[in-house]
Design an enzyme around this catalytic site. Structure first.
Site, PDB file in Angstrom:
ATOM      1  N   CYS B 114      47.847  10.840  47.218  1.00 31.30           N
ATOM      2  CA  CYS B 114      46.500  10.399  47.583  1.00 31.30           C
ATOM      3  C   CYS B 114      46.413   8.906  47.862  1.00 31.30           C
ATOM      4  O   CYS B 114      45.484   8.465  48.547  1.00 31.30           O
ATOM      5  CB  CYS B 114      45.523  10.789  46.478  1.00 31.30           C
ATOM      6  SG  CYS B 114      45.522  12.567  46.165  1.00 31.30           S
ATOM      7  N   HIS B 264      39.114   7.139  48.325  1.00 32.28           N
ATOM      8  CA  HIS B 264      39.772   8.454  48.325  1.00 32.28           C
ATOM      9  C   HIS B 264      38.790   9.472  47.747  1.00 32.28           C
ATOM     10  O   HIS B 264      38.214   9.275  46.683  1.00 32.28           O
ATOM     11  CB  HIS B 264      41.041   8.391  47.484  1.00 32.28           C
ATOM     12  CG  HIS B 264      41.577   9.745  47.117  1.00 32.28           C
ATOM     13  ND1 HIS B 264      41.917  10.698  48.066  1.00 32.28           N
ATOM     14  CD2 HIS B 264      41.808  10.328  45.915  1.00 32.28           C
ATOM     15  CE1 HIS B 264      42.329  11.785  47.456  1.00 32.28           C
ATOM     16  NE2 HIS B 264      42.274  11.588  46.153  1.00 32.28           N
ATOM     17  N   ASN B 294      39.172  17.868  48.486  1.00 28.16           N
ATOM     18  CA  ASN B 294      40.020  16.693  48.316  1.00 28.16           C
ATOM     19  C   ASN B 294      41.283  16.951  49.137  1.00 28.16           C
ATOM     20  O   ASN B 294      42.081  17.801  48.769  1.00 28.16           O
ATOM     21  CB  ASN B 294      40.325  16.525  46.820  1.00 28.16           C
ATOM     22  CG  ASN B 294      41.377  15.477  46.526  1.00 28.16           C
ATOM     23  OD1 ASN B 294      42.071  15.013  47.416  1.00 28.16           O
ATOM     24  ND2 ASN B 294      41.486  15.111  45.263  1.00 28.16           N
TER      25      ASN B 294
END
Lengths: 76, 361
Positions: B114, B264, B294
């Site tokens: 990420c 993020h 996500n």
């Protein structure tokens, strides 16, 4: 009379675990409540930090399984 | 003249995993609690047989066909993924072949999750500044749903799959492009997000395929993603605001100098806590996770691309990006948006299997 640490933490647990009659001791753990999952842990940690004005160590958060661990990290 | 993003596009995985679909695997009350906290109610997921490489190929092909750059002009290809097609060769090399890029184009993978996007921007911009490349293609793509157990209630409701492509060059304009970078790692907590049996430390065996329940009742095997949710949440809201403040101080900037702050898209509660810790006003926030999930390494660049597509970014805007995730790893950067960024709002972001099939002929 000032509430004890345990009483203040109990208020948090009652709200997060949605049980107004919940009574906790230092031995109360994830094994004692099916509602105490990872989301509940996050909510408990955030509420505890706000209530006590502290920042708990991430290492404690990673391993948090029972109330005793939480109490030992809080100021008297 | 700084290095700037000139084009960007993305591709979402084709299937939609809604909250109702997850109810066949997970307790509905606990699912509701997590989705309320995460702000994610649908996830784009890739079926078996559609990989991060495929999603990246579709986005890249569309960009090269419709944008200002041709395949022949690309002289550097960087592919960031943790769900590669193969351990060997690098996924960048496979994408290179499928796009028909020049043999004088360098290509390599970056293994970060990420946090990858700002790291990759640092790598690519450094290589361009050093004269090692002129027109770089950066791909961030993951299909995390392929390594998550549907009965893992800490992860299955969160993750989606996607790919983002950027093309970067040196900009002829003054005062646009990438500014600084700040990187950080907490390797002592690297085990908080891991796939235990995914490499040579713990080889895959018959035992690693056996599902086990954790203390909370979530099921996974050793070849599937594990995340200590509370630890990672706590790390994120503790570390990222201070990293962003350090970055602003490093660059001589304040929140007032920023037009948009992109984080993020791990989890809406987490993102909002970070925004609040930094006093980021609502008009400088942007979200893209509720209906896609996500997207792991693709999350930040897809967020940036969607902000551009939807008109939230204008030329001259200063945008701060902060990404964080497994490692535990984080990075921050900022950029001033160029007025040369190609507008591709009519270009589809949906996966198209016919593009894959026609490429294989």
């Amino acid at each position: 009379m000032k509430s004890s640490k345990l009483q203040r933490v109990q208020v948090i647990f009652r709200e997060v675990l949605d049980d107004e009659r919940l009574t906790i001791t230092g031995d109360f753990s994830q094994n004692d409540s099916s509602d105490w999952d990872s989301v509940a842990t996050v909510q408990i940690v955030l509420a505890t930090e706000r209530e006590f004005g502290v920042r708990l160590p991430t290492e404690l958060v990673a391993q948090l399984k029972d109330v005793g661990q939480l109490l030992s990290a809080l100021p008297d | 003249m700084a290095v700037a993003i000139r084009e960007l596009h993305y591709c979402l995985a084709p299937e939609v995993l809604k909250d109702q679909d997850l109810e066949q695997y997970l307790d509905s009350k606990q699912l509701k609690t997590l989705t309320k906290m995460s702000g994610i109610h649908a996830r784009r997921v890739a079926p078996v047989g559609v990989t991060a490489l495929d999603l990246a190929f579709v986005a890249a092909k569309r960009l090269l066909d419709e944008g200002a750059f041709s395949a022949e002009q690309i002289d550097l290809l960087v592919f960031a993924t943790q769900t590669p097609d193969h351990q060997i060769p690098a996924t960048a090399c496979e994408l290179h072949g499928r796009l028909g890029l020049s043999q004088s184009c360098g290509a390599f993978d970056v293994n970060l999750g990420c946090s990858a996007f700002p790291y990759c921007l640092a790598i690519v911009s450094s290589m361009i500044e050093a004269g090692l490349a002129r027109n770089a293609m950066l791909c961030n793509a993951d299909v995390i749903s392929h390594v998550v157990n549907r009965k893992d209630r800490s992860l299955a409701p969160l993750h989606g799959d996607g790919a983002a492509i950027c093309i970067l060059t040196k900009s002829p304009e003054n005062n646009v492009g990438l500014e600084g970078f700040l990187m950080g790692t907490d390797g002592e907590n690297s085990s908080q997000i891991t796939i235990p049996a995914s490499g040579l430390r713990q080889p895959r065996t018959a035992e690693s395929k056996i599902e086990e329940a954790d203390d909370a009742g979530s099921l996974r095997n050793k070849e599937q993603l594990y995340m200590n949710g509370p630890a990672v949440f706590h790390f994120s809201i503790d570390k990222i605001p201070s990293a962003i403040n350090d970055y602003l101080k490093q660059e001589g900037l304040t929140v007032e100098d920023l037009d948009l702050v992109l984080l993020h898209q791990a989890n809406k509660t987490m993102v909002d806590l970070i925004y609040r810790a930094l006093d980021i006003p609502k008009e400088k926030r942007f979200y893209f996770m509720e209906m896609v999930g996500n997207l792991a390494g693709a999350s930040t660049p897809v967020l940036l691309a969607e902000a551009w597509r939807s008109g939230r970014i204008k030329p001259g805007y200063r945008i701060l990006l902060a990404s964080f995730g497994n490692g535990l790893s984080w990075a921050v950067t900022s950029m001033v948006w160029s007025d040369e960024v190609t507008s591709l709002t009519d270009l589809s972001v949906e996966f198209d299997n016919t593009l894959i099939a026609s490429n294989e002929v």
